[in-house]
Scaffold this motif. Structure first.
Motif, PDB file in Angstrom:
ATOM      1  N   VAL A  76       0.837  -1.203   0.000  1.00  0.00           N
ATOM      2  CA  VAL A  76       0.000   0.000   0.000  1.00  0.00           C
ATOM      3  C   VAL A  76       0.873   1.255   0.000  1.00  0.00           C
ATOM      4  O   VAL A  76       0.615   2.216  -0.739  1.00  0.00           O
ATOM      5  N   GLY A  77       1.916   1.270   0.815  1.00  0.00           N
ATOM      6  CA  GLY A  77       2.811   2.418   0.872  1.00  0.00           C
ATOM      7  C   GLY A  77       3.512   2.669  -0.442  1.00  0.00           C
ATOM      8  O   GLY A  77       3.619   3.823  -0.896  1.00  0.00           O
ATOM      9  N   TYR A  78       3.964   1.592  -1.065  1.00  0.00           N
ATOM     10  CA  TYR A  78       4.644   1.724  -2.360  1.00  0.00           C
ATOM     11  C   TYR A  78       3.699   2.280  -3.418  1.00  0.00           C
ATOM     12  O   TYR A  78       4.027   3.223  -4.141  1.00  0.00           O
ATOM     13  N   LEU A  79       2.496   1.701  -3.485  1.00  0.00           N
ATOM     14  CA  LEU A  79       1.531   2.129  -4.501  1.00  0.00           C
ATOM     15  C   LEU A  79       1.040   3.550  -4.247  1.00  0.00           C
ATOM     16  O   LEU A  79       0.759   4.288  -5.197  1.00  0.00           O
ATOM     17  N   TYR A  82       3.773   5.799  -5.527  1.00  0.00           N
ATOM     18  CA  TYR A  82       3.779   5.646  -6.989  1.00  0.00           C
ATOM     19  C   TYR A  82       2.621   6.424  -7.612  1.00  0.00           C
ATOM     20  O   TYR A  82       2.788   7.157  -8.589  1.00  0.00           O
ATOM     21  N   GLY A  83       1.425   6.284  -7.006  1.00  0.00           N
ATOM     22  CA  GLY A  83       0.262   6.997  -7.530  1.00  0.00           C
ATOM     23  C   GLY A  83       0.410   8.497  -7.390  1.00  0.00           C
ATOM     24  O   GLY A  83       0.033   9.258  -8.297  1.00  0.00           O
ATOM     25  N   LEU A  84       0.977   8.940  -6.263  1.00  0.00           N
ATOM     26  CA  LEU A  84       1.185  10.372  -6.052  1.00  0.00           C
ATOM     27  C   LEU A  84       2.143  10.940  -7.093  1.00  0.00           C
ATOM     28  O   LEU A  84       1.896  12.005  -7.665  1.00  0.00           O
ATOM     29  N   ASN A  85       3.225  10.223  -7.366  1.00  0.00           N
ATOM     30  CA  ASN A  85       4.183  10.684  -8.374  1.00  0.00           C
ATOM     31  C   ASN A  85       3.566  10.681  -9.766  1.00  0.00           C
ATOM     32  O   ASN A  85       3.847  11.569 -10.576  1.00  0.00           O
ATOM     33  N   THR A  86       2.729   9.702 -10.060  1.00  0.00           N
ATOM     34  CA  THR A  86       2.050   9.667 -11.352  1.00  0.00           C
ATOM     35  C   THR A  86       1.130  10.871 -11.508  1.00  0.00           C
ATOM     36  O   THR A  86       1.087  11.502 -12.569  1.00  0.00           O
ATOM     37  N   ALA A 139       3.808  20.783  -5.825  1.00  0.00           N
ATOM     38  CA  ALA A 139       3.928  19.341  -6.027  1.00  0.00           C
ATOM     39  C   ALA A 139       4.879  18.718  -5.008  1.00  0.00           C
ATOM     40  O   ALA A 139       4.591  17.667  -4.424  1.00  0.00           O
ATOM     41  N   ILE A 140       6.002  19.362  -4.777  1.00  0.00           N
ATOM     42  CA  ILE A 140       6.984  18.821  -3.842  1.00  0.00           C
ATOM     43  C   ILE A 140       6.467  18.919  -2.406  1.00  0.00           C
ATOM     44  O   ILE A 140       6.723  18.032  -1.578  1.00  0.00           O
ATOM     45  N   ALA A 141       5.720  19.973  -2.096  1.00  0.00           N
ATOM     46  CA  ALA A 141       5.123  20.086  -0.766  1.00  0.00           C
ATOM     47  C   ALA A 141       4.197  18.904  -0.498  1.00  0.00           C
ATOM     48  O   ALA A 141       4.232  18.290   0.583  1.00  0.00           O
ATOM     49  N   LEU A 142       3.371  18.551  -1.477  1.00  0.00           N
ATOM     50  CA  LEU A 142       2.468  17.405  -1.343  1.00  0.00           C
ATOM     51  C   LEU A 142       3.256  16.108  -1.243  1.00  0.00           C
ATOM     52  O   LEU A 142       2.935  15.216  -0.454  1.00  0.00           O
ATOM     53  N   HIS A 143       4.324  16.019  -2.004  1.00  0.00           N
ATOM     54  CA  HIS A 143       5.165  14.826  -2.044  1.00  0.00           C
ATOM     55  C   HIS A 143       5.862  14.589  -0.706  1.00  0.00           C
ATOM     56  O   HIS A 143       6.146  13.445  -0.334  1.00  0.00           O
ATOM     57  N   ASN A 144       6.158  15.666   0.026  1.00  0.00           N
ATOM     58  CA  ASN A 144       6.921  15.551   1.263  1.00  0.00           C
ATOM     59  C   ASN A 144       6.080  15.068   2.444  1.00  0.00           C
ATOM     60  O   ASN A 144       6.631  14.643   3.461  1.00  0.00           O
ATOM     61  N   LEU A 145       4.765  15.126   2.333  1.00  0.00           N
ATOM     62  CA  LEU A 145       3.908  14.697   3.440  1.00  0.00           C
ATOM     63  C   LEU A 145       4.102  13.220   3.791  1.00  0.00           C
ATOM     64  O   LEU A 145       4.390  12.892   4.952  1.00  0.00           O
ATOM     65  N   PRO A 146       3.972  12.287   2.836  1.00  0.00           N
ATOM     66  CA  PRO A 146       4.190  10.884   3.191  1.00  0.00           C
ATOM     67  C   PRO A 146       5.630  10.573   3.568  1.00  0.00           C
ATOM     68  O   PRO A 146       5.888   9.649   4.339  1.00  0.00           O
ATOM     69  N   PHE A 234       3.615   0.889   5.802  1.00  0.00           N
ATOM     70  CA  PHE A 234       3.391   1.966   4.832  1.00  0.00           C
ATOM     71  C   PHE A 234       4.675   2.751   4.602  1.00  0.00           C
ATOM     72  O   PHE A 234       5.035   3.064   3.457  1.00  0.00           O
ATOM     73  N   ALA A 235       5.370   3.077   5.701  1.00  0.00           N
ATOM     74  CA  ALA A 235       6.619   3.825   5.583  1.00  0.00           C
ATOM     75  C   ALA A 235       7.664   3.048   4.784  1.00  0.00           C
ATOM     76  O   ALA A 235       8.379   3.617   3.952  1.00  0.00           O
ATOM     77  N   SER A 236       7.732   1.755   5.008  1.00  0.00           N
ATOM     78  CA  SER A 236       8.704   0.931   4.291  1.00  0.00           C
ATOM     79  C   SER A 236       8.417   0.910   2.791  1.00  0.00           C
ATOM     80  O   SER A 236       9.324   1.061   1.970  1.00  0.00           O
ATOM     81  N   GLY A 237       7.147   0.713   2.435  1.00  0.00           N
ATOM     82  CA  GLY A 237       6.786   0.716   1.018  1.00  0.00           C
ATOM     83  C   GLY A 237       7.066   2.052   0.366  1.00  0.00           C
ATOM     84  O   GLY A 237       7.579   2.125  -0.759  1.00  0.00           O
ATOM     85  N   ALA A 238       6.741   3.146   1.078  1.00  0.00           N
ATOM     86  CA  ALA A 238       6.998   4.485   0.551  1.00  0.00           C
ATOM     87  C   ALA A 238       8.482   4.688   0.298  1.00  0.00           C
ATOM     88  O   ALA A 238       8.904   5.214  -0.742  1.00  0.00           O
ATOM     89  N   MET A 239       9.316   4.240   1.239  1.00  0.00           N
ATOM     90  CA  MET A 239      10.755   4.434   1.092  1.00  0.00           C
ATOM     91  C   MET A 239      11.356   3.543   0.012  1.00  0.00           C
ATOM     92  O   MET A 239      12.316   3.928  -0.655  1.00  0.00           O
TER      93      MET A 239
END
Length: 277
Positions: A76-79, A82-86, A139-146, A234-239
């Motif tokens: 879930v964290g990875y996706l 990934y979805g946020l970057n897309t 965009a980067i501000a939103l990206h930095n939240l997770p 979630f943190a692990s998948g995000a990283m």
């Protein structure tokens, strides 16, 4: 020191100062990041991989007492990232002609990877560059939240001032990761006519949501063992997405050499030593 205050301070350094430093480098060097930043990003990616694979995921499994539950939240964290970057790509690249159905889906250029295609496409238009910089900042501000959530979740169970904790190490590597993103904000703003000082300040402010994410991640992880597993998974998948989708590609595109791979290996070994020694 109060744990919330400590996390706020550490995350502010990683988020605000990290992107602000990148903004300053962009203002001075005009995005000529150099080989040093490439090696730092590679090293940070290696350290992050060790922490995720040998510490965070393992703790997520132990907290939930279930491999499947932890792995689900890693996915879930990875996706999610990934979805946020897309989404960010679609929001920032909609005017860039080479982003079309025939274009490779992987980022084969640093400007694509850090979402700064507007700078390349509109570099002859001051107004468009200014708007591109504003879009980048948002965009980067939103990206930095997770990314902040990763730091907060990794701090659960740690004591303030522990420089070998997973949270502190995550803050360091995320801070390094924020350097090229800060550059991507400041350069189009400066090229569009904004004063360098204001552009660097806006770059730094784009990292502020990291603090909110860190506090959210810490609160979520401190509720109970199952929620800690959710937060850590979630943190692990995000990283893992940040490492393989951003950090390592960024380092290679900054310096096309064999040395970034060596720096990654050294980072992995250093991470292992920090965890087990």
């Amino acid at each position: 020191m109060n744990m919330f205050l400590y996390i706020t301070l550490v995350t502010a350094i990683a988020g605000v100062i990290g992107t602000g430093l990148g903004g300053g480098i962009g203002a001075v060097l005009n995005r000529n990041s150099g080989k040093t930043v490439s090696l730092l990003l590679s090293f940070a990616g290696g350290v992050m991989l060790s922490i995720v694979c040998f510490d965070l995921i393992s703790e997520a499994i132990d907290s939930a007492n279930s491999v499947y539950f932890a792995f689900l939240w890693v996915l879930v964290g990875y996706l999610a990232i990934y979805g946020l970057n897309t989404w960010i790509d679609k929001a920032t690249n909609h005017e860039v002609k080479h982003i079309d159905p025939e274009h490779p889906k992987t980022a084969d250029d640093l400007d694509e990877l850090i979402h700064s295609d507007h700078f390349v496409e509109h570099k002859n238009s001051r107004q468009s560059l200014f708007l591109a910089g504003i879009v980048m900042a948002c965009a980067i501000a939103l990206h930095n939240l997770p990314e902040g959530m990763v730091i907060g979740a990794a701090y659960v169970g740690s004591e303030p001032g522990d420089l070998l904790s997973g949270g502190f190490l995550m803050a360091v590597v995320i801070g390094l990761h924020n350097i090229p993103e800060g550059m991507a904000v400041s350069v189009p703003l400066i090229s569009g006519g904004m004063h360098k000082g204001k552009a660097v300040l806006l770059s730094a402010l784009s990292g502020a949501p990291t603090i909110l994410g860190a506090l959210l991640g810490y609160l979520l992880g401190a509720l109970n063992p199952m929620m800690l597993s959710v937060a850590l998974g979630f943190a692990s998948g995000a990283m893992l997405y940040v490492v393989f989708g951003e950090l390592l590609p960024e380092s290679i595109l900054m310096w096309r050499s064999k040395l970034p791979a060596l720096a990654t290996l050294i980072g992995i070994l250093v991470g292992v030593m920090i965890i087990y020694l």
